[in-house]
Motif scaffolding. Structure first.
Motif, PDB file in Angstrom:
ATOM      1  N   LEU A 100       0.822  -1.219   0.000  1.00 44.62           N
ATOM      2  CA  LEU A 100       0.000   0.000   0.000  1.00 44.62           C
ATOM      3  C   LEU A 100       0.853   1.265   0.000  1.00 44.62           C
ATOM      4  CD1 LEU A 100      -2.767  -1.188   2.440  1.00 44.62           C
ATOM      5  CD2 LEU A 100      -3.008  -0.760  -0.012  1.00 44.62           C
ATOM      6  N   ARG A 101       1.957   1.254   0.745  1.00 51.00           N
ATOM      7  CA  ARG A 101       2.855   2.420   0.748  1.00 51.00           C
ATOM      8  C   ARG A 101       3.385   2.698  -0.659  1.00 51.00           C
ATOM      9  NH1 ARG A 101       6.685   1.084   5.872  1.00 51.00           N
ATOM     10  NH2 ARG A 101       5.228   1.619   7.525  1.00 51.00           N
ATOM     11  N   GLU A 102       3.810   1.646  -1.323  1.00 54.76           N
ATOM     12  CA  GLU A 102       4.379   1.816  -2.662  1.00 54.76           C
ATOM     13  C   GLU A 102       3.317   2.257  -3.670  1.00 54.76           C
ATOM     14  OE1 GLU A 102       7.583   1.881  -3.299  1.00 54.76           O
ATOM     15  OE2 GLU A 102       7.862   1.496  -1.168  1.00 54.76           O
ATOM     16  N   VAL A 103       2.140   1.691  -3.564  1.00 52.35           N
ATOM     17  CA  VAL A 103       1.063   2.082  -4.482  1.00 52.35           C
ATOM     18  C   VAL A 103       0.702   3.547  -4.265  1.00 52.35           C
ATOM     19  CG1 VAL A 103      -1.383   1.734  -5.004  1.00 52.35           C
ATOM     20  CG2 VAL A 103       0.134  -0.223  -4.800  1.00 52.35           C
ATOM     21  N   LEU A 104       0.622   3.978  -3.011  1.00 53.16           N
ATOM     22  CA  LEU A 104       0.318   5.386  -2.737  1.00 53.16           C
ATOM     23  C   LEU A 104       1.423   6.306  -3.222  1.00 53.16           C
ATOM     24  CD1 LEU A 104      -1.346   5.260   0.774  1.00 53.16           C
ATOM     25  CD2 LEU A 104      -2.365   6.105  -1.337  1.00 53.16           C
ATOM     26  N   ALA A 105       2.669   5.873  -3.105  1.00 50.55           N
ATOM     27  CA  ALA A 105       3.784   6.708  -3.547  1.00 50.55           C
ATOM     28  C   ALA A 105       3.779   6.877  -5.058  1.00 50.55           C
ATOM     29  CB  ALA A 105       5.110   6.093  -3.093  1.00 50.55           C
ATOM     30  N   GLY A 108       8.163  -2.245 -10.479  1.00 47.60           N
ATOM     31  CA  GLY A 108       8.945  -1.641  -9.403  1.00 47.60           C
ATOM     32  C   GLY A 108       8.404  -2.008  -8.034  1.00 47.60           C
ATOM     33  N   ILE A 109       7.081  -1.976  -7.905  1.00 47.55           N
ATOM     34  CA  ILE A 109       6.444  -2.355  -6.639  1.00 47.55           C
ATOM     35  C   ILE A 109       6.754  -3.813  -6.319  1.00 47.55           C
ATOM     36  CG2 ILE A 109       4.207  -2.771  -5.536  1.00 47.55           C
ATOM     37  CD1 ILE A 109       3.181  -0.284  -7.092  1.00 47.55           C
ATOM     38  N   ASN A 110       6.621  -4.665  -7.324  1.00 45.46           N
ATOM     39  CA  ASN A 110       6.899  -6.088  -7.133  1.00 45.46           C
ATOM     40  C   ASN A 110       8.351  -6.314  -6.712  1.00 45.46           C
ATOM     41  OD1 ASN A 110       6.339  -8.847  -7.160  1.00 45.46           O
ATOM     42  ND2 ASN A 110       6.951  -9.037  -9.285  1.00 45.46           N
TER      43      ASN A 110
END
Length: 160
Positions: free
Chosen positions: A30-35, A48-50
């Motif tokens: 969730l942090r990465e998706v929000l960023a 990148g998230i993965n």
């Protein structure tokens, strides 16, 4: 993947095992998706998230697939919309649950804001289209067919 060599001529591949998500991974996801969500979630963004999630899982010799990341995000968003977070709370600490819930709320707010902005843009485009049609109609009304010239030929349209 790890390569295991029993004999110099034989090499076997041993795949890392897939892992189930737990609240700590949910928070990282969730942090990465929000960023990244302000830029949009393109394929490279998801990769990148993965990669970041798999770096976090490196010590456990497990991995998370790109598809699993997308599915987990969709599952969390749907559960949050249906207010079924209590079932997800059963696993994990209160801090992880609270942070996960807060991040999901922020993500839902961003999605709602994005939908509102898209609807506003669409209505503005429709309004511009209506104005353009009205201007063209007014311009066509101001034109009248040309009167016949003495030789019987019409010369076109003229402004009135």
């Amino acid at each position: 993947m790890k390569l295991i060599c029993i004999l110099p001529s034989l090499t076997f591949r041993m795949a890392n095992k897939s892992v189930r998500f737990y609240p700590g991974l949910d928070v990282i996801l969730l942090r990465e998706v929000l960023a990244i969500s302000s830029e949009g979630l393109s394929k490279t963004a998801w990769e990148g998230i993965n990669k970041i999630i798999n770096e976090a899982m490196k010590t456990k010799n497990t991995y998370v697939t790109l598809r699993a990341c997308k599915d987990r995000l969709r599952h969390l968003q749907n559960a949050h919309r249906r207010n079924e977070m209590s079932s997800l709370r059963a696993s994990g600490t209160d801090e992880e649950y609270d942070e996960r819930s807060q991040l999901l709320t922020e993500l839902a707010d961003l999605d709602e804001e994005r939908k509102h902005e898209d609807a506003k843009k669409k209505s503005e485009e429709e309004e511009k289209e209506k104005q353009g049609l009205a201007i063209r109609a007014a311009a066509m009304e101001s034109l009248v067919p040309a009167k016949k010239a003495p030789d019987g030929d019409k010369k076109g349209y003229f402004l009135t």
